[in-house]
Design a protein around this motif. Sequence first.
Motif, PDB file in Angstrom:
ATOM      1  N   ASP A 115      29.654  29.702 -31.687  1.00 42.16           N
ATOM      2  CA  ASP A 115      29.471  30.496 -32.401  1.00 42.16           C
ATOM      3  C   ASP A 115      29.986  30.904 -34.104  1.00 42.16           C
ATOM      4  N   GLU A 116      29.278  31.767 -34.603  1.00 40.94           N
ATOM      5  CA  GLU A 116      29.819  31.246 -35.646  1.00 40.94           C
ATOM      6  C   GLU A 116      31.565  32.164 -36.412  1.00 40.94           C
ATOM      7  N   ALA A 117      31.675  33.152 -34.988  1.00 40.53           N
ATOM      8  CA  ALA A 117      33.459  33.667 -35.086  1.00 40.53           C
ATOM      9  C   ALA A 117      33.874  32.587 -34.991  1.00 40.53           C
ATOM     10  N   SER A 118      33.920  31.626 -34.479  1.00 35.49           N
ATOM     11  CA  SER A 118      34.663  30.479 -33.496  1.00 35.49           C
ATOM     12  C   SER A 118      34.632  29.594 -35.179  1.00 35.49           C
ATOM     13  N   ALA A 119      33.161  29.275 -35.260  1.00 30.79           N
ATOM     14  CA  ALA A 119      32.846  27.978 -36.458  1.00 30.79           C
ATOM     15  C   ALA A 119      33.880  28.783 -37.706  1.00 30.79           C
ATOM     16  N   LYS A 120      33.716  30.055 -38.671  1.00 32.73           N
ATOM     17  CA  LYS A 120      34.856  29.997 -39.580  1.00 32.73           C
ATOM     18  C   LYS A 120      36.356  30.409 -39.110  1.00 32.73           C
ATOM     19  N   SER A 121      36.551  31.065 -38.114  1.00 24.37           N
ATOM     20  CA  SER A 121      38.408  30.781 -38.081  1.00 24.37           C
ATOM     21  C   SER A 121      38.578  29.421 -37.959  1.00 24.37           C
ATOM     22  N   ALA A 122      37.907  28.153 -36.977  1.00 27.57           N
ATOM     23  CA  ALA A 122      38.135  26.725 -37.424  1.00 27.57           C
ATOM     24  C   ALA A 122      38.103  26.452 -39.309  1.00 27.57           C
ATOM     25  N   LEU A 123      36.790  26.892 -39.918  1.00 23.76           N
ATOM     26  CA  LEU A 123      36.879  26.323 -41.507  1.00 23.76           C
ATOM     27  C   LEU A 123      38.436  26.763 -42.296  1.00 23.76           C
ATOM     28  N   ALA A 124      38.653  28.287 -41.623  1.00 25.39           N
ATOM     29  CA  ALA A 124      39.579  28.521 -42.449  1.00 25.39           C
ATOM     30  C   ALA A 124      40.980  28.097 -41.965  1.00 25.39           C
ATOM     31  N   ARG A 125      40.943  28.026 -40.802  1.00 19.84           N
ATOM     32  CA  ARG A 125      42.232  27.083 -41.011  1.00 19.84           C
ATOM     33  C   ARG A 125      41.915  25.177 -40.930  1.00 19.84           C
ATOM     34  N   LEU A 126      40.951  24.817 -40.974  1.00 17.23           N
ATOM     35  CA  LEU A 126      40.893  23.435 -42.261  1.00 17.23           C
ATOM     36  C   LEU A 126      41.176  23.691 -43.407  1.00 17.23           C
ATOM     37  N   ALA A 127      40.665  24.913 -44.096  1.00 18.16           N
ATOM     38  CA  ALA A 127      40.792  24.709 -45.761  1.00 18.16           C
ATOM     39  C   ALA A 127      41.839  25.462 -45.670  1.00 18.16           C
ATOM     40  N   ALA A 128      42.165  25.477 -45.258  1.00 17.16           N
ATOM     41  CA  ALA A 128      44.426  26.111 -45.553  1.00 17.16           C
ATOM     42  C   ALA A 128      45.354  24.526 -45.282  1.00 17.16           C
TER      43      ALA A 128
END
Length: 268
Positions: free
Chosen positions: A120-133
Amino acid sequence: MMLRPRWIGALVFALALAAGFAALGQWQLERALESGKAVEAPSETVLPLAEVAKPDGPITDKAVGQLVEFTGSFVPGDYQLLDGRLNEGKSGWWVVGHLNLRQADGTEAALAVARGWAPDEASAKSALARLAAEPENTVTVVGRILPDEQPEVPQDKSNPTQMRTVGIGALYNLWTGVDGMDVYSAYVVQRGGSDGLDAIYSPPPIAQTELNWLNIFYAAEWIIFAGFAIFLWYRLVKDAKQREDELREEQLREQELAGLGASAGKVE
Protein backbone atom coordinates in the motif's frame (compact mmCIF):
# COMPACT_ATOMS: atom_id res chain seq x y z
CA MET A 1 -13.55 -43.36 -66.83
CA MET A 2 -11.93 -43.27 -63.39
CA LEU A 3 -13.08 -46.82 -62.68
CA ARG A 4 -10.99 -48.34 -65.42
CA PRO A 5 -8.23 -50.65 -64.14
CA ARG A 6 -5.57 -48.46 -65.72
CA TRP A 7 -6.62 -45.36 -63.84
CA ILE A 8 -7.40 -47.21 -60.61
CA GLY A 9 -3.84 -48.53 -60.69
CA ALA A 10 -2.54 -45.02 -61.36
CA LEU A 11 -4.60 -43.73 -58.43
CA VAL A 12 -3.16 -46.38 -56.10
CA PHE A 13 0.34 -45.40 -57.24
CA ALA A 14 -0.40 -41.67 -56.74
CA LEU A 15 -1.78 -42.30 -53.25
CA ALA A 16 1.27 -44.39 -52.33
CA LEU A 17 3.53 -41.65 -53.67
CA ALA A 18 1.61 -38.98 -51.77
CA ALA A 19 1.79 -41.04 -48.58
CA GLY A 20 5.56 -41.34 -49.02
CA PHE A 21 5.90 -37.58 -49.54
CA ALA A 22 3.71 -36.91 -46.49
CA ALA A 23 5.85 -39.26 -44.38
CA LEU A 24 8.98 -37.41 -45.51
CA GLY A 25 7.32 -34.11 -44.62
CA GLN A 26 6.45 -35.39 -41.15
CA TRP A 27 10.01 -36.61 -40.70
CA GLN A 28 11.40 -33.20 -41.68
CA LEU A 29 9.00 -31.50 -39.25
CA GLU A 30 10.09 -33.78 -36.41
CA ARG A 31 13.71 -33.03 -37.31
CA ALA A 32 12.95 -29.30 -37.11
CA LEU A 33 11.50 -29.68 -33.62
CA GLU A 34 14.24 -32.01 -32.38
CA SER A 35 17.08 -29.90 -33.75
CA GLY A 36 15.59 -26.62 -32.54
CA LYS A 37 18.16 -24.65 -30.66
CA ALA A 38 17.17 -23.64 -27.16
CA VAL A 39 17.85 -19.98 -26.41
CA GLU A 40 19.15 -20.20 -22.89
CA ALA A 41 17.88 -17.79 -20.30
CA PRO A 42 20.46 -15.44 -18.87
CA SER A 43 22.79 -17.12 -16.46
CA GLU A 44 21.96 -16.88 -12.81
CA THR A 45 25.67 -16.44 -12.16
CA VAL A 46 26.17 -12.90 -10.89
CA LEU A 47 28.35 -10.87 -13.27
CA PRO A 48 29.88 -7.40 -12.87
CA LEU A 49 27.54 -4.81 -14.37
CA ALA A 50 30.38 -3.40 -16.49
CA GLU A 51 30.65 -6.73 -18.33
CA VAL A 52 26.94 -6.85 -19.11
CA ALA A 53 25.83 -3.32 -20.02
CA LYS A 54 27.14 0.15 -20.72
CA PRO A 55 25.44 3.51 -20.04
CA ASP A 56 23.99 5.83 -22.68
CA GLY A 57 22.59 3.06 -24.86
CA PRO A 58 20.06 0.23 -24.85
CA ILE A 59 21.09 -3.07 -23.35
CA THR A 60 21.40 -6.13 -25.57
CA ASP A 61 18.82 -8.93 -25.66
CA LYS A 62 21.41 -11.25 -24.15
CA ALA A 63 21.83 -8.93 -21.17
CA VAL A 64 18.11 -8.69 -20.35
CA GLY A 65 17.42 -10.55 -17.11
CA GLN A 66 21.07 -11.13 -16.21
CA LEU A 67 22.02 -10.96 -12.55
CA VAL A 68 24.59 -8.22 -12.06
CA GLU A 69 26.63 -6.75 -9.23
CA PHE A 70 27.88 -3.21 -8.82
CA THR A 71 29.02 -0.75 -6.16
CA GLY A 72 27.81 2.81 -5.73
CA SER A 73 25.89 5.17 -3.51
CA PHE A 74 22.18 6.03 -3.44
CA VAL A 75 21.26 9.70 -3.67
CA PRO A 76 19.02 10.27 -0.58
CA GLY A 77 16.58 12.73 -2.17
CA ASP A 78 16.08 10.86 -5.45
CA TYR A 79 13.60 8.16 -4.50
CA GLN A 80 10.36 7.75 -6.45
CA LEU A 81 7.19 5.74 -5.88
CA LEU A 82 5.65 3.67 -8.65
CA ASP A 83 2.09 2.44 -8.19
CA GLY A 84 0.24 -0.40 -9.86
CA ARG A 85 3.24 -2.75 -9.78
CA LEU A 86 2.44 -6.44 -9.50
CA ASN A 87 4.37 -8.67 -7.16
CA GLU A 88 3.37 -12.34 -7.54
CA GLY A 89 -0.09 -11.28 -8.66
CA LYS A 90 -0.65 -8.57 -6.03
CA SER A 91 -0.78 -4.90 -6.98
CA GLY A 92 1.26 -2.49 -4.91
CA TRP A 93 4.07 0.04 -4.92
CA TRP A 94 7.72 0.07 -5.90
CA VAL A 95 10.33 2.29 -4.34
CA VAL A 96 12.91 3.21 -7.00
CA GLY A 97 16.19 4.87 -6.12
CA HIS A 98 18.92 6.74 -7.99
CA LEU A 99 22.36 5.18 -7.59
CA ASN A 100 25.62 6.70 -8.78
CA LEU A 101 28.38 4.24 -9.57
CA ARG A 102 31.98 4.86 -10.56
CA GLN A 103 33.11 3.61 -13.96
CA ALA A 104 36.50 2.30 -15.03
CA ASP A 105 37.53 5.71 -16.42
CA GLY A 106 36.81 7.40 -13.10
CA THR A 107 33.56 9.08 -14.17
CA GLU A 108 30.19 8.40 -12.57
CA ALA A 109 27.06 6.95 -14.16
CA ALA A 110 23.48 7.06 -12.91
CA LEU A 111 21.41 3.91 -12.57
CA ALA A 112 17.81 3.33 -11.48
CA VAL A 113 17.37 0.59 -8.86
CA ALA A 114 14.01 -0.83 -7.77
CA ARG A 115 14.66 -1.44 -4.08
CA GLY A 116 11.48 -3.23 -3.04
CA TRP A 117 7.70 -3.57 -3.05
CA ALA A 118 5.01 -2.49 -0.58
CA PRO A 119 1.34 -3.52 -0.60
CA ASP A 120 0.00 0.00 0.00
CA GLU A 121 1.01 3.62 -0.43
CA ALA A 122 1.43 4.31 3.27
CA SER A 123 3.94 1.47 3.69
CA ALA A 124 5.76 2.55 0.56
CA LYS A 125 6.04 6.17 1.71
CA SER A 126 7.24 5.06 5.14
CA ALA A 127 9.95 2.89 3.59
CA LEU A 128 10.92 5.70 1.20
CA ALA A 129 11.35 8.10 4.13
CA ARG A 130 13.62 5.64 5.94
CA LEU A 131 15.74 5.04 2.84
CA ALA A 132 16.00 8.76 2.08
CA ALA A 133 17.21 9.37 5.64
CA GLU A 134 20.12 6.96 5.28
CA PRO A 135 23.57 8.54 4.80
CA GLU A 136 25.07 8.44 1.33
CA ASN A 137 27.34 5.46 1.89
CA THR A 138 28.94 3.15 -0.65
CA VAL A 139 26.98 -0.06 -1.00
CA THR A 140 27.19 -3.19 -3.13
CA VAL A 141 23.98 -4.20 -4.90
CA VAL A 142 23.05 -7.46 -6.62
CA GLY A 143 20.02 -7.55 -8.86
CA ARG A 144 18.49 -8.37 -12.23
CA ILE A 145 18.98 -5.88 -15.06
CA LEU A 146 15.92 -5.09 -17.19
CA PRO A 147 15.25 -2.74 -20.13
CA ASP A 148 13.84 0.75 -19.86
CA GLU A 149 10.04 0.91 -19.81
CA GLN A 150 7.87 3.32 -21.75
CA PRO A 151 6.65 6.23 -19.62
CA GLU A 152 2.94 6.74 -19.04
CA VAL A 153 0.95 9.95 -18.71
CA PRO A 154 -0.03 10.42 -15.03
CA GLN A 155 -3.67 9.51 -14.45
CA ASP A 156 -3.92 11.85 -11.46
CA LYS A 157 -3.62 15.35 -12.92
CA SER A 158 -3.06 16.77 -9.43
CA ASN A 159 0.13 14.70 -9.12
CA PRO A 160 2.17 15.30 -12.30
CA THR A 161 5.13 13.30 -10.99
CA GLN A 162 3.07 10.14 -10.45
CA MET A 163 4.73 7.16 -12.17
CA ARG A 164 3.68 3.61 -12.99
CA THR A 165 6.60 2.54 -15.17
CA VAL A 166 10.37 2.73 -14.87
CA GLY A 167 10.88 5.34 -17.57
CA ILE A 168 14.51 6.39 -17.37
CA GLY A 169 13.83 9.66 -19.21
CA ALA A 170 11.15 10.63 -16.70
CA LEU A 171 13.36 9.67 -13.76
CA TYR A 172 16.28 11.62 -15.21
CA ASN A 173 14.16 14.78 -15.15
CA LEU A 174 13.48 14.25 -11.44
CA TRP A 175 16.99 13.29 -10.32
CA THR A 176 19.52 15.79 -9.01
CA GLY A 177 23.13 16.23 -10.09
CA VAL A 178 22.86 14.20 -13.29
CA ASP A 179 23.54 16.96 -15.84
CA GLY A 180 26.30 15.76 -18.12
CA MET A 181 26.45 12.36 -16.38
CA ASP A 182 26.23 9.02 -18.18
CA VAL A 183 22.90 7.28 -17.56
CA TYR A 184 21.98 3.62 -17.99
CA SER A 185 18.99 3.08 -20.28
CA ALA A 186 17.95 0.20 -18.06
CA TYR A 187 17.16 -0.46 -14.43
CA VAL A 188 18.01 -3.10 -11.88
CA VAL A 189 15.60 -4.94 -9.60
CA GLN A 190 17.46 -5.36 -6.33
CA ARG A 191 17.68 -8.93 -5.09
CA GLY A 192 16.15 -9.13 -1.63
CA GLY A 193 14.07 -6.44 -0.04
CA SER A 194 15.12 -3.30 1.80
CA ASP A 195 14.06 -2.08 5.23
CA GLY A 196 10.26 -2.18 5.30
CA LEU A 197 9.96 -3.42 1.71
CA ASP A 198 9.33 -6.90 0.34
CA ALA A 199 11.63 -8.38 -2.26
CA ILE A 200 10.37 -7.85 -5.81
CA TYR A 201 9.66 -11.13 -7.55
CA SER A 202 11.84 -11.04 -10.65
CA PRO A 203 12.36 -14.49 -12.23
CA PRO A 204 14.73 -15.10 -15.13
CA PRO A 205 13.21 -14.86 -18.61
CA ILE A 206 11.70 -18.08 -19.93
CA ALA A 207 13.99 -19.96 -22.29
CA GLN A 208 12.71 -20.03 -25.86
CA THR A 209 13.36 -22.44 -28.69
CA GLU A 210 14.48 -21.42 -32.15
CA LEU A 211 13.05 -23.77 -34.79
CA ASN A 212 15.16 -25.04 -37.66
CA TRP A 213 13.36 -23.19 -40.45
CA LEU A 214 15.26 -25.03 -43.20
CA ASN A 215 13.73 -28.33 -42.09
CA ILE A 216 10.30 -26.70 -41.86
CA PHE A 217 10.73 -25.45 -45.44
CA TYR A 218 11.61 -28.97 -46.60
CA ALA A 219 8.58 -30.36 -44.74
CA ALA A 220 6.31 -27.89 -46.55
CA GLU A 221 7.90 -28.91 -49.86
CA TRP A 222 7.11 -32.60 -49.28
CA ILE A 223 3.49 -31.77 -48.44
CA ILE A 224 3.22 -29.79 -51.68
CA PHE A 225 4.69 -32.75 -53.59
CA ALA A 226 2.11 -35.06 -51.98
CA GLY A 227 -0.73 -32.82 -53.12
CA PHE A 228 0.80 -32.51 -56.59
CA ALA A 229 0.89 -36.31 -56.99
CA ILE A 230 -2.89 -36.50 -56.48
CA PHE A 231 -3.44 -33.47 -58.72
CA LEU A 232 -1.29 -34.98 -61.47
CA TRP A 233 -3.39 -38.17 -61.45
CA TYR A 234 -6.58 -36.11 -61.63
CA ARG A 235 -5.19 -34.01 -64.46
CA LEU A 236 -4.11 -37.05 -66.48
CA VAL A 237 -7.55 -38.65 -66.12
CA LYS A 238 -9.26 -35.41 -67.07
CA ASP A 239 -7.06 -34.92 -70.14
CA ALA A 240 -7.61 -38.55 -71.23
CA LYS A 241 -11.38 -38.18 -70.88
CA GLN A 242 -11.29 -34.92 -72.82
CA ARG A 243 -9.36 -36.57 -75.66
CA GLU A 244 -11.81 -39.49 -75.76
CA ASP A 245 -14.76 -37.09 -75.81
CA GLU A 246 -13.21 -35.13 -78.68
CA LEU A 247 -12.48 -38.33 -80.59
CA ARG A 248 -16.04 -39.56 -80.04
CA GLU A 249 -17.49 -36.24 -81.26
CA GLU A 250 -15.24 -36.36 -84.32
CA GLN A 251 -16.41 -39.89 -85.14
CA LEU A 252 -20.03 -38.84 -84.77
CA ARG A 253 -19.50 -35.93 -87.15
CA GLU A 254 -17.84 -38.24 -89.70
CA GLN A 255 -20.76 -40.66 -89.43
CA GLU A 256 -23.24 -37.84 -89.88
CA LEU A 257 -21.36 -36.55 -92.95
CA ALA A 258 -21.21 -40.05 -94.37
CA GLY A 259 -24.96 -40.45 -93.82
CA LEU A 260 -25.68 -37.14 -95.53
CA GLY A 261 -23.53 -38.14 -98.51
CA ALA A 262 -25.36 -41.44 -98.88
CA SER A 263 -28.73 -39.71 -98.76
CA ALA A 264 -27.72 -37.25 -101.46
CA GLY A 265 -26.61 -40.09 -103.77
CA LYS A 266 -29.99 -41.79 -103.51
CA VAL A 267 -31.81 -38.59 -104.39
CA GLU A 268 -29.82 -38.18 -107.59
